[in-house]
Enzyme design. Structure first.
Site, PDB file in Angstrom:
ATOM      1  CG  ASP A 172      14.188   1.814   7.679  1.00 55.39           C
ATOM      2  OD1 ASP A 172      14.667   2.069   6.635  1.00 55.39           O
ATOM      3  OD2 ASP A 172      13.962   2.835   8.344  1.00 55.39           O
ATOM      4  CG  ASP A 185       7.025   1.830   9.726  1.00 50.85           C
ATOM      5  OD1 ASP A 185       7.991   1.345   9.284  1.00 50.85           O
ATOM      6  OD2 ASP A 185       6.871   3.188   9.695  1.00 50.85           O
TER       7      ASP A 185
HETATM    8  N1  GLY Z   1      12.310   3.158  10.397  1.00 51.10           N
HETATM    9  C1  GLY Z   1      12.526   4.213  10.699  1.00 51.10           C
HETATM   10  C2  GLY Z   1      13.919   4.509  11.202  1.00 51.10           C
HETATM   11  O1  GLY Z   1      15.028   3.426  11.155  1.00 51.10           O
HETATM   12  O2  GLY Z   1      14.214   5.388  11.915  1.00 51.10           O
END
Ligand code: GLY
Length: 423
Positions: free
Chosen positions: A202, A144
């Site tokens: 993501d 992330d």
């Molecule tokens: N990356 C986590 C979400 O989109 O909830």
């Protein structure tokens, strides 16, 4: 002479009318930015003595509601006790530490609001909240980092360039580089769970940071892994109709172990925010590489989104396969990511007007009282009605900081094109 004078007067009147209509047409942006600035400044000063970021609010729904949304009873609690342990917090603001995946969005929102308004107080707070994230640049154990560092330091670099910021982006790219496996051709997403090598859609949102790092350092390794990741994901994450899976896990030799959802309705459903990450990621990839296979992918996903939306206002339900019912939660964050991507996409192709128009509809609808907070309400967030993870009973129909961030980014992209004639 008299004739020329009449023509000049007529032309002035017409220009005046056009300017007036234009100002009226985008007057909603000024109102939205006024609210956004107020909310952000209030929250920034409320948290000033902490090292926490505002993330969302605590929500809690009963199992019957979740089952009716999911169409099955497999509620995805990693730890069922955890969900019930926060029931008493329902309705309160949920703050998060700097290692949370959403920690970059609040500083990023401050940067965009500063850019859009020129308000120096917003800049001061943007600098403060960005600096708090300094330890994150070498964080191991998560993909992330793109969200955390590109939204904060990435915007800082654009708006207040200095070498320290550039070094943070480069160090973060190194941390991401360590998560890339050349046999698989992807950056690993998660280190938890029973998957062998999970990659979530993501993860496409890390690629902008890698492209930036290559430009800053001149080191093409970051660019190369971004392109490889995008190509592998294009091959394995998408169904023939251009909807995508949330999670694809790989064996060590690069073959697919399984395809699943984590935050969507079911493994074969079309989780709304995931489709937003997809169109956003491939639009970025085309901008940076000019590889038309990425452009075609972005266009296919964009067309699929427009065809699949079931709501009248284009703010999607939390999953494109969720039941079309009044009580089904929306996901404003998915709409914001989609709008931001669509505006950029519209600038990259000659016939992009339909994507721009769709994004404009989203932004206008989000800027109406149904979604936009009133000053001092909504726990200091800008938008209402997003959904984080319904299968985890987490952040369902609530403000979330990433909706606010992509709303402001979309607004910036929108106003760059609209360029108000009269403020
Ligand atoms: N990356 C986590 C979400 O989109 O909830």
């Amino acid at each position: 002479m008299k004739k020329i004078k009449s023509i000049l007067i007529a032309a002035t009147i017409i220009l005046g009318l056009v300017a007036c209509q234009e100002t009226k047409r985008i007057g909603w942006t000024a109102h939205a930015l006024d609210i956004a600035s107020y909310q952000l400044k209030q929250t920034a000063s409320a948290l000033e003595d902490t090292v926490m970021m505002p993330r969302s609010t605590w929500t809690f729904h009963d199992d019957g509601f979740l089952v009716s949304q999911l169409g099955h009873a497999n509620i995805e609690s990693d730890d069922p006790e955890e969900v019930y342990s926060v029931e008493h917090l329902k309705g309160q603001r949920r703050d998060c530490p700097i290692n949370d995946w959403t920690s970059g969005f609040f500083p990023g929102s401050l940067w965009y609001a500063y850019e859009l308004t020129g308000d120096e107080e917003l800049k001061k707070q943007a600098v403060r909240y960005t600096n708090i994230l300094y330890p994150i640049r070498a964080l191991a154990g998560t993909h992330d980092l793109g969200f955390m560092i590109n939204c904060s330091y990435g915007n800082a670099l654009r708006l207040a360039h200095n070498d320290t910021i550039a070094a943070v982006i480069a160090e973060t790219a190194d941390a991401l580089y360590k998560r890339f496996d050349p046999n698989i051709g992807c950056i690993r997403s998660w280190d938890f769970g029973s998957w062998n090598y999970p990659v979530i859609i993501d993860n496409m949102m890390n690629l902008d940071l890698l492209f930036n790092a290559s430009k800053i350092t001149g080191d093409s390794r970051y660019y190369d892994i971004a392109v490889a990741h995008a190509k592998t994901t294009m091959q394995h994450h998408f169904r023939p109709d251009y909807t995508c899976y949330h999670v694809v896990s790989y064996h060590n030799d690069g073959t697919v172990e399984k395809r699943e959802t984590h935050q969507g309705k079911d493994d074969e459903s079309t989780w709304s925010r995931g489709q937003g990450w997809a169109v956003y990621g491939y639009t970025s990839c085309y901008r940076e590489t000019k590889d038309t296979t990425f452009l075609q992918q972005a266009i296919h996903v964009a067309d699929m989104i427009m065809a699949r939306v079931k709501t009248n206002d284009s703010i999607p339900y939390w999953d494109y396969d969720a039941p079309a019912m009044a009580e089904t939660p929306r996901d404003a964050s998915a709409a914001c990511v989609t709008a931001s991507a669509f505006i950029e996409l519209s600038t990259l192709i000659p016939d992009g007007q339909k994507y721009f128009d769709y994004a404009e509809t989203i932004l206008e609808n989000l800027s109406a009282p149904e979604y936009l907070a009133k000053k001092g309400e909504n726990h200091g967030f800008i938008l209402m009605h997003s959904t984080g993870s319904l299968p985890h009973n987490s952040e369902v129909d609530t403000p979330v900081n990433y909706a606010d961030y992509y709303y402001l980014e979309a607004m910036k992209r929108y106003l760059d094109i609209k360029k108000p004639i009269n403020g």
